[in-house]
Design a protein around this motif. Structure first.
Motif, PDB file in Angstrom:
ATOM      1  N   GLY A 186      34.970 -13.328  35.025  1.00 48.01           N
ATOM      2  CA  GLY A 186      34.480 -12.981  33.703  1.00 48.01           C
ATOM      3  C   GLY A 186      33.074 -13.453  33.411  1.00 48.01           C
ATOM      4  N   GLU A 187      32.383 -13.947  34.451  1.00 47.69           N
ATOM      5  CA  GLU A 187      31.054 -14.524  34.258  1.00 47.69           C
ATOM      6  C   GLU A 187      29.936 -13.644  34.799  1.00 47.69           C
ATOM      7  OE1 GLU A 187      30.437 -17.035  32.534  1.00 47.69           O
ATOM      8  OE2 GLU A 187      32.324 -18.127  32.385  1.00 47.69           O
ATOM      9  N   VAL A 188      30.267 -12.490  35.406  1.00 46.92           N
ATOM     10  CA  VAL A 188      29.232 -11.687  36.056  1.00 46.92           C
ATOM     11  C   VAL A 188      29.221 -10.271  35.501  1.00 46.92           C
ATOM     12  CG1 VAL A 188      29.590 -13.062  38.135  1.00 46.92           C
ATOM     13  CG2 VAL A 188      30.654 -10.808  37.966  1.00 46.92           C
ATOM     14  N   GLN A 189      28.129  -9.561  35.806  1.00 49.93           N
ATOM     15  CA  GLN A 189      27.972  -8.180  35.386  1.00 49.93           C
ATOM     16  C   GLN A 189      27.116  -7.438  36.408  1.00 49.93           C
ATOM     17  OE1 GLN A 189      26.046  -8.654  31.590  1.00 49.93           O
ATOM     18  NE2 GLN A 189      24.036  -9.102  32.489  1.00 49.93           N
ATOM     19  N   ASN A 190      27.153  -6.120  36.340  1.00 44.20           N
ATOM     20  CA  ASN A 190      26.317  -5.258  37.195  1.00 44.20           C
ATOM     21  C   ASN A 190      26.467  -5.588  38.678  1.00 44.20           C
ATOM     22  OD1 ASN A 190      25.302  -4.072  34.833  1.00 44.20           O
ATOM     23  ND2 ASN A 190      23.610  -5.551  34.717  1.00 44.20           N
ATOM     24  N   VAL A 191      27.707  -5.659  39.139  1.00 41.73           N
ATOM     25  CA  VAL A 191      27.956  -5.939  40.552  1.00 41.73           C
ATOM     26  C   VAL A 191      27.698  -4.673  41.358  1.00 41.73           C
ATOM     27  CG1 VAL A 191      29.621  -6.754  42.255  1.00 41.73           C
ATOM     28  CG2 VAL A 191      29.711  -7.624  39.895  1.00 41.73           C
TER      29      VAL A 191
ATOM     30  N   GLU B 237      24.616 -10.043  38.461  1.00 38.53           N
ATOM     31  CA  GLU B 237      23.925 -10.905  37.501  1.00 38.53           C
ATOM     32  C   GLU B 237      24.936 -11.770  36.772  1.00 38.53           C
ATOM     33  OE1 GLU B 237      22.105  -8.064  34.993  1.00 38.53           O
ATOM     34  OE2 GLU B 237      20.513  -7.529  36.404  1.00 38.53           O
ATOM     35  N   MET B 238      24.495 -12.954  36.384  1.00 43.17           N
ATOM     36  CA  MET B 238      25.327 -13.807  35.552  1.00 43.17           C
ATOM     37  C   MET B 238      25.215 -13.326  34.103  1.00 43.17           C
ATOM     38  SD  MET B 238      26.773 -16.076  37.505  1.00 43.17           S
ATOM     39  CE  MET B 238      27.394 -17.168  36.225  1.00 43.17           C
ATOM     40  N   LYS B 239      26.328 -13.330  33.385  1.00 43.33           N
ATOM     41  CA  LYS B 239      26.293 -12.979  31.976  1.00 43.33           C
ATOM     42  C   LYS B 239      25.581 -14.087  31.185  1.00 43.33           C
ATOM     43  CE  LYS B 239      30.533 -10.217  31.832  1.00 43.33           C
ATOM     44  NZ  LYS B 239      31.915 -10.121  31.284  1.00 43.33           N
ATOM     45  N   GLY B 240      25.029 -13.708  30.044  1.00 37.81           N
ATOM     46  CA  GLY B 240      24.384 -14.702  29.197  1.00 37.81           C
ATOM     47  C   GLY B 240      22.970 -15.011  29.640  1.00 37.81           C
ATOM     48  N   ASP B 241      22.392 -16.010  28.992  1.00 35.21           N
ATOM     49  CA  ASP B 241      21.001 -16.370  29.249  1.00 35.21           C
ATOM     50  C   ASP B 241      20.860 -17.083  30.584  1.00 35.21           C
ATOM     51  OD1 ASP B 241      18.582 -18.547  28.734  1.00 35.21           O
ATOM     52  OD2 ASP B 241      18.225 -16.606  27.781  1.00 35.21           O
ATOM     53  N   ALA B 242      19.741 -16.801  31.250  1.00 30.44           N
ATOM     54  CA  ALA B 242      19.504 -17.399  32.570  1.00 30.44           C
ATOM     55  C   ALA B 242      19.393 -18.917  32.502  1.00 30.44           C
ATOM     56  CB  ALA B 242      18.226 -16.814  33.174  1.00 30.44           C
ATOM     57  N   ALA B 243      18.917 -19.443  31.361  1.00 32.60           N
ATOM     58  CA  ALA B 243      18.710 -20.885  31.248  1.00 32.60           C
ATOM     59  C   ALA B 243      20.010 -21.667  31.325  1.00 32.60           C
ATOM     60  CB  ALA B 243      17.987 -21.201  29.944  1.00 32.60           C
TER      61      ALA B 243
ATOM     62  N   PRO C 229      15.851  -9.277  28.441  1.00 31.07           N
ATOM     63  CA  PRO C 229      16.898 -10.300  28.539  1.00 31.07           C
ATOM     64  C   PRO C 229      16.711 -11.093  29.838  1.00 31.07           C
ATOM     65  CG  PRO C 229      17.784  -8.113  29.006  1.00 31.07           C
ATOM     66  CD  PRO C 229      16.390  -7.909  28.505  1.00 31.07           C
ATOM     67  N   ARG C 230      16.723 -12.409  29.739  1.00 32.54           N
ATOM     68  CA  ARG C 230      16.521 -13.244  30.917  1.00 32.54           C
ATOM     69  C   ARG C 230      17.874 -13.504  31.561  1.00 32.54           C
ATOM     70  NH1 ARG C 230      12.583 -18.201  29.627  1.00 32.54           N
ATOM     71  NH2 ARG C 230      13.098 -18.545  31.823  1.00 32.54           N
ATOM     72  N   VAL C 231      18.069 -12.869  32.708  1.00 34.65           N
ATOM     73  CA  VAL C 231      19.346 -13.007  33.410  1.00 34.65           C
ATOM     74  C   VAL C 231      19.110 -13.669  34.770  1.00 34.65           C
ATOM     75  CG1 VAL C 231      20.405 -11.029  32.271  1.00 34.65           C
ATOM     76  CG2 VAL C 231      19.135 -10.691  34.391  1.00 34.65           C
TER      77      VAL C 231
ATOM     78  N   ALA D 100      21.071 -18.953  39.584  1.00 39.11           N
ATOM     79  CA  ALA D 100      21.977 -19.919  38.958  1.00 39.11           C
ATOM     80  C   ALA D 100      22.534 -20.905  39.969  1.00 39.11           C
ATOM     81  CB  ALA D 100      23.117 -19.180  38.265  1.00 39.11           C
ATOM     82  N   SER D 101      22.933 -20.408  41.133  1.00 38.27           N
ATOM     83  CA  SER D 101      23.521 -21.297  42.138  1.00 38.27           C
ATOM     84  C   SER D 101      22.492 -22.292  42.673  1.00 38.27           C
ATOM     85  CB  SER D 101      24.139 -20.488  43.285  1.00 38.27           C
ATOM     86  OG  SER D 101      23.226 -19.544  43.790  1.00 38.27           O
ATOM     87  N   SER D 102      21.240 -21.853  42.830  1.00 35.97           N
ATOM     88  CA  SER D 102      20.216 -22.791  43.298  1.00 35.97           C
ATOM     89  C   SER D 102      19.888 -23.818  42.220  1.00 35.97           C
ATOM     90  CB  SER D 102      18.947 -22.042  43.719  1.00 35.97           C
ATOM     91  OG  SER D 102      18.371 -21.366  42.628  1.00 35.97           O
ATOM     92  N   ASP D 103      19.872 -23.381  40.956  1.00 37.58           N
ATOM     93  CA  ASP D 103      19.662 -24.337  39.867  1.00 37.58           C
ATOM     94  C   ASP D 103      20.751 -25.403  39.879  1.00 37.58           C
ATOM     95  OD1 ASP D 103      17.376 -23.231  38.944  1.00 37.58           O
ATOM     96  OD2 ASP D 103      18.270 -22.178  37.251  1.00 37.58           O
TER      97      ASP D 103
END
Length: 743
Positions: A105-110, A133-139, A67-69, A170-173
């Motif tokens: 509700g947007e993050v996981q594995n803190v 990590e951000m939930k969902g696909d990294a893209a 999974p791309r996170v 994600a923040s740098s993107d």
């Protein structure tokens, strides 16, 4: 064997069938654009942008079903000397960050430093890192990270005694890539009005200024549409379209300038409109064709780099130069035939006038009368009077400028390349300083039938032990297995900054010592490994690229001008021009001279891909002026003039167009030197300086002085090459009507 003038034939047909030519071009551009948009440009996969071992590692990862996170980090750092991670206030701030990001509700594995599997804390306990990590696909993570950034900012306001900052994929993107996109948009928006303004100054007429820009833009649209189809076979980098705009605008406007200036010159001599277009097609049209082929051949050299990014750049630039040449040879004669003398219409009747009552244009500033520049004639007189001294002085100046290039030092891209007020860049630097390679560890990828089998997990444990024993790696070491249990991804911290010799040695140790003894067949990727493999690929391909470009440029010039001497001197002058540009680049961006003036901070290195790319682009673009001027000189020589007189005629008659074209190129490239990324500042500045040097010192001094010294030897062709085709640089019909001059 004299060959038929292909450019003249096309131009003549276009002028006679102007509505058909215009219709065909409009349909071509429209179909290419619409169909291209429907197909869509195929951008390269992540692994296609890499080289060597790191490319194979990332390819395996992308195909393994991981999974791309998007990973994110929050830096918590004490501003006061006494505050540490053991202090309740520090602990509370960390827990507040955890609660705030989870509440979105947007993050996981803190993971925090206080969890059973803790995230890292510095040895002095003053700096800690929170990972999640951000939930969902990294893209798509960048579209969902804004609430998380706002949550972290809220915790920072509640704890002013600590520095609490977020950075990550994600923040740098979101923050960096959007800023860079805005930079490119601003540069592109500036390029077109600047170009139109310079053309207005060159021609003093609105239509004459708008036609080249319109032709260049339609060529860019068509090329972008065609790229959608070719990219299905060879995927391209996302920056290819930006590069195509830059190159397409520069060459497209140049080619139109060459054509329109000659047509206007012939009209000023009393030629009827159609005859003026025919002569322009036979002369400037052929020069455009030769120049375009030379530029495309130079760009093709990038295919030999073996780099997906460079190959995509070659694909895009060749397409845009091809469409620019095609438009110049086909639709431009039709437009000139349709517009006629109205192309000289003034912008407004009250256009700014000089004291003598004429419009202020480059032609007036350069003293152009009867197609020749009095200013350049005055400059040429001392050059041709003392050609030896001119060669020594001008050549010595360029050689002196090229000397710093001997100390050229290149390095991979890094966060330091991002120039300007970007707080996230500073956050990345603080994280990397506190936790070297903490955000960019080495990634070891190993593939097997079952990587969870006991014997294989034992080998992974042995790998960890030996890697840490080298003293060049550090914790944390994490192992993640794909759903099929066929690929294991091992992330391991490495010593150094990620871009220095310490980090590179750590990668070499893993590849050459630890992996062969524990996990044979494994591959290594990650920021450091990627940069090393890319640099190594460039070093291997440099001789191939340089040899290819020089050889084919020599052959094209040899065939075009039927002269070994012209081909050799042309290449020597271009190399001198490129060397001088390299030297100035080193002085400014590596040594740091002019930092405050250009608004950047030197990293002490030039981005590794810039020198090769500069060479290919510069060698191709410099041929624009060179071929144009040489064609005019050869045309005069073939008409019966002595070489010295032909040189004077060729240079003075092309002064206005070369000056205008050079100023446009310098202006377009200079806008790209305003971008935030240092590598694009280097590229834009290097291109602008090189074009300026090429159009002034090289073409106005070195070229005429060298040709004056060589005299008729300029046209030397060995007898055994007599089979080469004879390409006319003038108009055949005109030669048939006018007896040759006797020098």
């Amino acid at each position: 064997m004299r060959q038929r003038n292909f450019a003249a034939a096309i131009g003549g047909w276009s002028a006679r069938h102007r509505w058909w030519a215009l219709l065909i071009w409009v349909v071509f551009v429209a179909v290419a654009t619409v169909a291209g948009n429907a197909v869509g440009t195929a951008e390269m996969e992540r692994w296609e942008a890499l080289n060597g071992d790191s490319r194979e590692a990332l390819r395996i990862l992308d195909e393994a079903g991981f999974p791309r996170v998007a990973g994110e980090f929050v830096l918590v750092q004490a501003r006061q000397g006494s505050l540490t991670a053991d202090d309740p206030r520090f602990r509370q701030a960390v827990l507040d960050v955890k609660s705030a990001v989870e509440a979105t509700g947007e993050v996981q594995n803190v993971r925090t430093p206080y969890d059973p599997e803790p995230s890292p804390v510095t040895q002095d306990r003053r700096t800690a890192l929170i990972r999640f990590e951000m939930k969902g696909d990294a893209a798509t993570a960048k579209d969902r990270v804004r609430p998380v950034l706002d949550a972290v900012a809220g915790v920072q306001r509640a704890h002013p005694e600590l520095r609490i900052e977020q950075a990550g994929d994600a923040s740098s993107d979101l923050l960096i890539n959007e800023a860079i996109d805005r930079d490119f948009m601003r540069a592109e928006q500036l390029s077109i009005p600047i170009t139109v303004g310079i053309l207005l100054a060159a021609f003093g007429a609105l239509l004459a200024a708008l036609v080249p820009v319109a032709l260049a833009m339609t060529a860019i649209f068509a090329a972008t549409g065609l790229l959608a189809f070719t990219s299905q076979l060879l995927h391209v980098h996302s920056l290819t379209a930006n590069l195509m705009l830059c190159i397409g605008l520069a060459v497209g406007v140049d080619y139109s300038l060459f054509y329109i200036m000659r047509q206007r010159e012939e009209r000023a001599k009393g030629r009827d409109p159609r005859r003026a277009i025919e002569i322009a097609a036979a002369t400037s049209g052929r020069a455009v064709l030769i120049s375009g082929i030379t530029v495309m051949v130079a760009m093709a050299g990038m295919f030999l780099t073996g780099s997906g990014i460079f190959m995509g750049f070659a694909e895009g630039t060749i397409l845009v130069v091809f469409t620019a040449v095609l438009g110049s040879l086909t639709v431009l004669p039709a437009l000139l035939s349709l517009i006629g003398d109205k192309i000289d219409s003034r912008l407004i009747h009250g256009t700014v006038r000089a004291a003598t009552g004429g419009r202020i244009t480059w032609r007036r500033v350069l003293g152009v009368r009867g197609g020749e520049s009095r200013l350049w004639s005055a400059i040429l007189k001392p050059v041709l009077r003392r050609p030896g001294l001119s060669v020594v002085v001008a050549g010595g100046l360029l050689a002196a400028l090229a000397v710093p290039a001997l100390g050229l030092k290149t390095g991979p891209e890094s966060i330091d390349d991002l120039q300007g007020d970007y707080s996230i860049a500073e956050t990345f630097k603080r994280i990397n300083s506190a936790f070297p390679s903490g955000t960019d560890p080495a990634v070891v990828v190993v593939k097997a039938a079952d990587v969870t089998a006991p014997e294989f997990t034992a080998r992974i444990e042995e790998f960890k032990r030996r890697a840490l024993a080298t003293g060049q790696t550090n914790e944390p070491i994490n192992v993640v297995v794909n759903p099929d249990k066929t690929v294991a991804m091992i992330t391991i911290g490495i010593k150094g900054t990620g871009t220095d010799a310490v980090s590179e040695q750590a990668i070499r140790t893993l590849r050459e010592q630890v992996i062969p003894e524990t996990l044979p067949g494994a591959h290594v990727t990650g920021m450091t490994a990627n940069g090393m493999d890319f640099g190594e690929q460039l070093r291997r391909s440099l001789p191939l690229v340089f040899g290819f470009v020089l050889l084919f440029a020599f052959l094209l010039l040899l065939v075009s001008f039927r002269s070994v001497v012209i081909a050799i001197t042309s290449i020597a002058l271009n190399l001198l021009s490129v060397g001088a540009a390299y030297g100035v680049l080193v002085l400014v961006f590596q040594k740091g001279y002019g930092e405050s003036l250009l608004g950047f901070r030197s990293t002490g290195e030039i981005t590794d891909w810039v020198p090769l790319f500069l060479f290919v682009i510069l060698f191709g673009l410099s041929m624009d002026y060179h071929v144009f001027i040489l064609s005019r000189i050869r045309e005069a020589y073939d008409s019966g003039m002595r070489t010295e007189d032909a040189v004077v005629t060729g240079i003075t008659s092309t002064a206005a167009v070369v000056t205008s074209a050079a100023i446009i190129m310098v202006a377009v490239f200079a806008t790209f030197a305003t971008l935030s990324l240092l590598q694009f500042k280097e590229l834009g500045f290097g291109l602008a300086v090189a074009v300026l040097i090429d159009a002034t010192i090289v073409r106005a001094v070195l070229l005429p002085a060298a040709m004056r010294l060589l005299g008729d030897r300029n046209w030397y062709l060995p007898r055994w090459l007599g089979w080469l085709p004879t390409l006319s640089h003038g108009d055949e019909q005109e030669k048939e009507r006018t007896p040759a001059l006797v020098g």
